[in-house]
Design an enzyme around this catalytic site. Structure first.
Site: not given
Length: 124
Positions: A68, A73, A88
């Protein structure tokens, strides 16, 4: 589509300040952390935002995984970071690898305070 989504909001990070402003440097750490966790990177995008009146621009680092994704950030003006790890578990349980990846990043950023959340996704 069953998976595990881990998030963490970090405050007052004590890491080298360049990790919050240098996309290439942060990206290299992210790719290494993904590899160390036993996950498979398939693509990556690292972006440094322009400086503002508040100081240097932050960074977004995204590593697309076969399992995935990882997104980081940064907000250098406040010493804050958000982490997003999603795996996943369709072909196998990657939960331990997701936790290992998140723990490596927590150690890298050295936050004075953080809040971590865990969401099981795709359960019917």
């Amino acid at each position: 589509m069953q998976g595990l989504h881990l998030t963490a909001d970090l405050r007052q990070c004590g890491c080298d300040a360049a990790l919050l402003t240098d996309a290439i440097r942060l990206g290299a750490h992210c790719v290494q952390a993904v590899d160390d966790a036993g996950l498979q990177a398939v693509a990556q995008l690292f972006h440094t935002f322009p400086a503002t009146a508040q100081g240097p621009g932050g960074v977004t680092a995204t590593v697309l995984l076969a399992e995935s994704h990882l997104c980081v950030h940064t907000w250098p003006e406040t010493g804050a970071v958000t982490l997003d790890v999603y795996v996943c578990n369709f072909g196998g349980d990657h939960s331990a690898k997701a936790h290992a990846l998140l723990n490596t990043l927590l150690a890298l950023f050295q936050p004075a305070h953080y809040q971590q959340k865990e969401l099981l996704r795709g359960l019917v």
